[in-house]
Design a protein around this motif. Structure first.
Motif, short mmCIF file in Angstrom:
data_model
loop_
_atom_site.label_atom_id
_atom_site.label_comp_id
_atom_site.label_asym_id
_atom_site.label_seq_id
_atom_site.Cartn_x
_atom_site.Cartn_y
_atom_site.Cartn_z
N GLY A 108 0.63 -1.02 -0.03
CA GLY A 108 -0.06 -0.02 -0.49
C GLY A 108 1.10 1.33 -0.62
N THR A 109 2.41 0.98 -0.17
CA THR A 109 3.40 2.49 0.21
C THR A 109 2.88 3.18 -0.94
OG1 THR A 109 4.56 1.85 1.46
CG2 THR A 109 5.24 3.50 -0.17
N SER A 110 2.26 4.56 -1.39
CA SER A 110 2.34 5.08 -2.06
C SER A 110 3.39 4.79 -3.15
CB SER A 110 2.54 6.35 -2.37
OG SER A 110 3.86 7.38 -1.99
N ALA A 111 3.48 5.07 -4.93
CA ALA A 111 4.71 5.13 -5.98
C ALA A 111 5.49 6.10 -5.41
CB ALA A 111 3.88 4.78 -7.59
N ARG A 112 4.71 7.12 -5.20
CA ARG A 112 6.07 8.26 -5.05
C ARG A 112 6.86 7.40 -4.01
NH1 ARG A 112 6.50 13.35 -6.82
NH2 ARG A 112 4.47 13.29 -7.93
N GLU A 113 6.00 7.88 -2.74
CA GLU A 113 7.03 7.52 -1.80
C GLU A 113 7.73 6.15 -1.83
OE1 GLU A 113 5.42 6.75 2.37
OE2 GLU A 113 3.52 7.45 0.82
N THR A 114 7.16 5.15 -2.59
CA THR A 114 8.67 4.43 -3.05
C THR A 114 9.78 4.98 -4.02
OG1 THR A 114 6.64 2.69 -3.26
CG2 THR A 114 8.83 1.84 -4.67
N LEU A 115 9.30 5.75 -4.60
CA LEU A 115 10.64 5.89 -6.09
C LEU A 115 11.08 6.68 -5.43
CD1 LEU A 115 8.58 7.15 -9.07
CD2 LEU A 115 9.01 5.34 -8.81
N ARG A 116 11.41 7.43 -4.02
CA ARG A 116 11.99 8.02 -3.54
C ARG A 116 12.75 7.41 -2.48
NH1 ARG A 116 11.10 13.80 -3.44
NH2 ARG A 116 9.84 15.02 -4.67
N ALA A 117 12.33 6.01 -1.79
CA ALA A 117 13.69 5.34 -1.32
C ALA A 117 14.22 5.02 -1.87
CB ALA A 117 11.95 4.31 -0.66
N LEU A 118 13.57 4.38 -3.22
CA LEU A 118 14.36 4.20 -4.21
C LEU A 118 15.83 4.66 -4.18
CD1 LEU A 118 12.52 1.86 -6.21
CD2 LEU A 118 13.86 1.02 -5.13
N CYS A 119 15.21 6.36 -4.21
CA CYS A 119 16.47 7.23 -4.52
C CYS A 119 17.49 7.75 -3.60
CB CYS A 119 15.81 8.66 -4.74
SG CYS A 119 16.75 9.45 -6.03
N ALA A 120 17.10 7.05 -2.17
CA ALA A 120 17.88 7.32 -1.71
C ALA A 120 18.87 6.37 -0.87
CB ALA A 120 16.30 7.64 0.10
N LEU A 121 18.10 5.26 -1.46
CA LEU A 121 18.50 4.35 -1.17
C LEU A 121 20.59 4.20 -2.38
CD1 LEU A 121 19.84 0.92 -0.82
CD2 LEU A 121 18.03 0.24 -2.09
N ALA A 122 19.36 4.63 -3.33
CA ALA A 122 20.71 4.61 -4.54
C ALA A 122 21.73 6.07 -4.09
CB ALA A 122 20.07 5.61 -5.62
N ASP A 123 21.03 6.73 -3.70
CA ASP A 123 21.85 8.17 -2.74
C ASP A 123 23.30 7.65 -1.66
OD1 ASP A 123 20.84 9.76 -5.09
OD2 ASP A 123 19.76 10.91 -3.64
N ARG A 124 22.32 6.86 -0.69
CA ARG A 124 23.56 6.65 0.20
C ARG A 124 24.27 5.51 -0.56
NH1 ARG A 124 19.60 5.20 2.77
NH2 ARG A 124 19.58 2.72 2.39
N ILE A 125 24.19 4.66 -0.86
CA ILE A 125 24.96 3.80 -1.04
C ILE A 125 26.50 4.18 -3.23
CG2 ILE A 125 25.68 1.48 -2.96
CD1 ILE A 125 24.24 1.50 -0.39
N ILE A 126 26.13 5.22 -2.89
CA ILE A 126 27.02 6.04 -4.03
C ILE A 126 27.69 7.45 -3.14
CG2 ILE A 126 27.14 8.41 -5.70
CD1 ILE A 126 24.64 6.65 -6.96
N GLN A 127 27.30 7.67 -2.19
CA GLN A 127 28.22 8.29 -1.02
C GLN A 127 28.98 7.83 -0.82
OE1 GLN A 127 24.62 10.77 0.51
NE2 GLN A 127 23.91 12.01 -1.36
N GLN A 128 28.17 6.64 -0.06
CA GLN A 128 28.92 5.27 0.71
C GLN A 128 30.53 5.32 0.17
OE1 GLN A 128 26.79 2.75 2.84
NE2 GLN A 128 28.96 1.15 3.91
N ILE A 129 29.63 4.57 -1.28
CA ILE A 129 31.50 4.03 -2.24
C ILE A 129 32.36 5.37 -2.06
CG2 ILE A 129 31.62 2.94 -3.91
CD1 ILE A 129 28.91 1.59 -4.57
N PHE A 130 31.53 6.62 -2.63
CA PHE A 130 32.30 7.73 -3.49
C PHE A 130 34.04 7.74 -2.02
CE2 PHE A 130 33.27 11.69 -4.81
CZ PHE A 130 34.06 11.48 -6.31
N GLY A 131 32.55 7.94 -0.88
CA GLY A 131 33.57 8.81 0.12
C GLY A 131 34.48 7.55 0.13
#
Length: 870
Positions: free
Chosen positions: A29-52
């Protein structure tokens, strides 16, 4: 090195667990918008961690290098299996060279963690320069978002470098975006209505919304009608949320970046009420059932919102500074506008000059009458203004009762579709014809009708107005009929109403449409004569198509019966136009050149029946002696006696369907039978292949030929079977090469002919040829189940029993039917083959020992075929 990367053995499970958690939340039941933002936040977090981590491992500083999210990722709308669009921005060439090892390791690590990376590398100076052959990159840059690295470098690009270059390149970028968008829309037929839409790419898909957003950015802010922009944006947001939920569902269901909403997934989505329970309540039909057709109705309404918004933005132009001379010229043009009208034509579009004047509904309809008369589109901004007037309470409407006189001016014009389209979008069409509301966005799930019912109805009218200048050869015959049609307004009204019964709870949609006509005729105050004419067209709108596809139109009895139904030449003309447009609007492939030609032949034959004249241009011979002379002239050196022996025993229909030249060619093949017992001739036409086959009669010959064609993957569209008194069979098959085997491989033509001859002579087995096609067919279950229906008719032909079969289309179907007919001793006089999506509709003129089939034989045949076909 003073540090190490976080091990993949740690990061991998973390990513997988987080992705699974996001998916489960979406599915509960979570909305698509929340789902997309959660996936984006995951990608951001992993990218920033790996880059750092990489900066620490390589003991490097971030100065001169930053990571920027672009496109959908930049907008924080990352779908489950979408690519990560990343720009590696360098301060200069030196930074680019030094960063290469780090970037390679960074990208490899992301791929190992299950992220699909689509990356580009540019220096700041390279971003400044607009590359004319890479407009897509600069458009993606409009959605830039800082991810990691040198933030000052990003600020420099974002605030100082790009604003100036983008402003300077605005006309170029706008032109390129319009070009790319129009090419995409054309690729999908410029329609939102697709049986299995790609919810990202098709008109009305998510790319429409993004293209519209970019267009708005490039054009700049324009003065908006008060409150209109907010309402439109709310509708667009709801549509984006709905389509985003579908795209997430598709990605999770397919386990990949697949955005095609298939029949099967439509059923699954409708069962879940996907996008409905969490959507805007105003979009949710009251008590909506878990029906795929009803759920797709909702999809098309949202798609229409996004496509309509995009098309309005496509009309806009980037503001350009004007010289004093240009301003004076524009002022002069404005002064020459007709002051008596609140609208005028500018740049090929009808624009509204005096918006408040349109509160008078009569004035609004005069605008649409002008569009229909001149064939000039109403601009999207004009539509928007009219919509504001129609719904705004500060402007009370005047003259809201539209008379038949006013509507007739629109319907009877040369280009009624130019008015009816915007009227539908604005709700005015259903105000005038409330009966039309029941088919709004109504889906017919038969895999034959490509469009919703309302779209189909409007396309019928647009196909007729195209006949002013026919776009292709199919319309050439019918153009003059449209230009000279009397009471055209009644024909167009019938086309608007002919399918509204499909949205009514009736068993027969024609009966429903006639019921709807009763209310419409009373409200519009049609005269009894006008109502009777529209009634006739609706009641019989399928008759001409059925006659063409399921009756032998070269049989005098068929023509006489059809003429009796139509009654007059004028009705024949209108019914022919309706049939032409009705078939044309089913799907882009429905009106084949072959069907168009057969429709025209039926029109001409019926017209000749009314005038009691012979149509010499349509290959009707006046008598055998005349035909013999023509054939002899074509067959140089042949004697009359030889030609007579060949023709003796053929039915007169053979002379009706073949020209003297074709008969002479058949005669030439006949003469070769003494050397080779099987003669074939294969010719390519504009729209199909024609196979002529001559040999001595033998059991199941027709079925065998049909089987070989099926084994080669050919789709038979028509077939004839003739036999002369000497027992020589002449069969003709017209077929479409679905896989373009013969067209793309000319060497295969001879192999095809050899295969056909060997199977007919019994030198090669047919079963092996059919096996591959049948197994492939069984591996793909049908999208729509079609029950087998068999009916017999002893009244339509003087000499034959008609058997009509409707069944699931599949390779080898005609072979199975032909084989059963042969086993039971039935002779095929004529075969009319047709398909509608996955439904085969075949009609056979049958005899047994030159007589019609007995009642007992019909019952046996029904039993055998039901058992064979299922």
């Amino acid at each position: 090195m003073s540090a190490s990367l976080t091990p993949l053995s740690v990061l991998g499970p973390q990513c997988d667990d987080e992705r699974l958690r996001i998916q489960r939340q979406f599915e509960t039941g979570t909305s698509a918008r929340e789902t997309l933002r959660a996936l984006c936040a995951l990608a951001d977090r992993i990218i920033q961690q790996i880059f750092g981590d990489l900066l620490r491992v390589h003991n490097a500083e971030p100065q001169g290098l930053c990571l920027i999210a672009l496109g959908g990722y930049g907008r924080q709308l990352l779908f489950p299996y979408s690519d990560l669009d990343i720009l590696f921005l360098f301060g200069g060439d030196k930074a680019e060279q030094e960063s290469r090892p780090l970037i390679a390791e960074f990208s490899r690590t992301l791929w190992d963690l299950g992220f699909r990376v689509s990356s580009a590398g540019r220096t700041v100076e390279e971003c400044r320069r607009i590359e004319e052959d890479n407009a897509e990159f600069h458009l993606a840059l409009l959605d830039r978002r800082f991810l990691a690295g040198d933030s000052e470098l990003f600020e420099r690009l974002d605030k100082k470098v790009l604003p100036g270059s983008e402003k300077q390149a605005r006309p170029f970028l706008l032109a390129q975006l319009q070009k790319l968008t129009n090419e995409r829309l054309q690729r999908y037929g410029n329609t939102i209505y697709h049986l299995e839409p790609n919810v990202k790419e098709v008109p009305g898909g998510l790319r429409d919304y993004q293209a519209g957003t970019w267009l708005r950015q490039l054009v700049g802010d324009k003065k908006e009608l008060r409150g209109t922009a907010a309402v439109e944006e709310e509708l667009a947001t709801n549509a984006v949320n709905f389509l985003s939920a579908i795209r997430c569902f598709l990605h999770y269901s397919n386990g990949r970046n697949d955005n095609t909403l298939t029949y099967e997934l439509q059923a699954a989505a409708s069962w879940k009420l996907l996008g409905v329970e969490n959507g805007d309540g105003r979009d949710t039909p009251s008590g909506m059932q878990r029906s795929a057709a009803e759920w797709m109705r909702l999809y098309f309404r949202h798609a229409r919102t996004l496509n309509r918004q995009l098309l309005r933005y496509l009309e806009q132009k980037a503001p350009m500074p004007q010289t004093l001379k240009q301003r004076l010229l524009n002022a002069a043009r404005g002064a020459r506008l007709d002051a008596r009208k609140p609208f005028a034509m500018r740049d090929g579009l009808l624009e509204v000059l005096d918006l408040p004047a349109l509160a008078d509904r009569a004035v609004t309809f005069s605008l649409f009458a002008e569009a229909a008369r001149a064939g000039t589109p109403v601009s999207r901004d004009a539509e928007r203004g009219i919509a504001y007037i129609l719904t705004h309470p500060e402007l009370p409407a005047k003259n809201t009762q539209v008379t038949w006189v006013a509507l007739r001016e629109i319907l009877g014009a040369d280009y009624p579709g130019f008015a009816l389209r915007p009227m539908q979008r604005l709700g005015l069409l259903t105000e005038v014809l409330p009966e039309f509301q029941v088919i709004d966005s109504l889906v017919v799930r038969d895999y034959y009708h490509r469009y919703t019912v309302d779209e189909h109805s409007l396309r019928t009218i647009e196909h007729l107005q195209e006949l002013a200048e026919p776009p292709d050869a199919r319309g050439a015959h019918f153009a003059q009929l449209w230009k000279t049609a009397e009471q055209r307004e009644l024909l167009v009204l019938a086309m608007l109403l002919h399918d509204v019964g499909k949205g009514m709870p009736v068993e027969n949609h024609v009966a429903g449409s006639l019921e709807a006509l009763e209310g419409a005729a009373e409200r519009l105050q049609l005269s009894p004569e006008e109502k009777a004419e529209v009634h006739f067209l609706i009641e019989h709108h399928l008759d001409m198509s059925a006659t063409v596809q399921r009756r032998d139109i070269f049989d005098a009895g068929t023509i006489s019966a059809f003429a009796g139904t139509v009654g007059t030449q004028e009705r024949l003309q209108r019914l022919c136009l309706l049939t032409y447009a009705d078939i044309h609007a089913v799907n882009p492939e429905a009106l084949t050149p072959w069907k168009a030609e057969m429709l025209w032949q039926l029109f001409v034959a019926t017209s000749n029946h009314f005038s009691r004249t012979l149509d010499r241009d349509r290959l009707h011979a006046s008598d055998e002696m005349s035909m013999l002379a023509q054939v002899r002239a074509e067959a140089a050196g042949a004697s009359v006696a030889e030609i007579e022996r060949f023709l003796e025993g053929f039915p007169r229909r053979y002379l009706a369907v073949h020209s003297a030249r074709e008969i002479a060619a058949h005669f030439a093949l006949y003469k070769k039978l003494a050397v080779e017992s099987v003669q074939t001739e294969l010719t390519a036409t504009r729209h199909a292949f024609s196979l002529t086959f001559l040999t001595a009669d033998r059991p199941a010959l027709f079925a065998t030929i049909a089987g070989v064609l099926a084994g080669w993957g050919m789709n038979i569209v028509k077939a004839d079977a003739f036999a002369n008194a000497a027992g020589i069979v002449l069969d003709t098959f017209h077929f479409v090469d679905l896989h373009r085997t013969l067209e793309l491989n000319p060497s295969e033509i001879e192999r095809f002919r050899q295969s056909l001859g060997e199977v007919v002579k019994g030198k090669a087995p047919l079963e092996a040829l059919l096996k591959g096609r049948e197994s492939a067919s069984r591996a793909r279950p049908p999208k729509v189940a079609v029950p087998t229906q068999i009916s017999f008719d002893d009244t339509s032909s003087e000499h034959s029993t008609l058997m009509e079969i409707a069944a699931q289309d599949r390779p080898g179907l005609l072979y199975e039917i032909g084989s059963a007919l042969a086993r039971l001793g039935c002779n095929i006089e004529v075969a009319l083959i047709d398909t509608e999506g996955q439904k085969a509709i075949d009609v056979f003129y049958l005899t047994e020992q030159r007589k019609k089939l007995s009642t007992q034989k019909q019952a046996l045949l029904r039993e055998v075929l039901q058992g064979t076909l299922g």
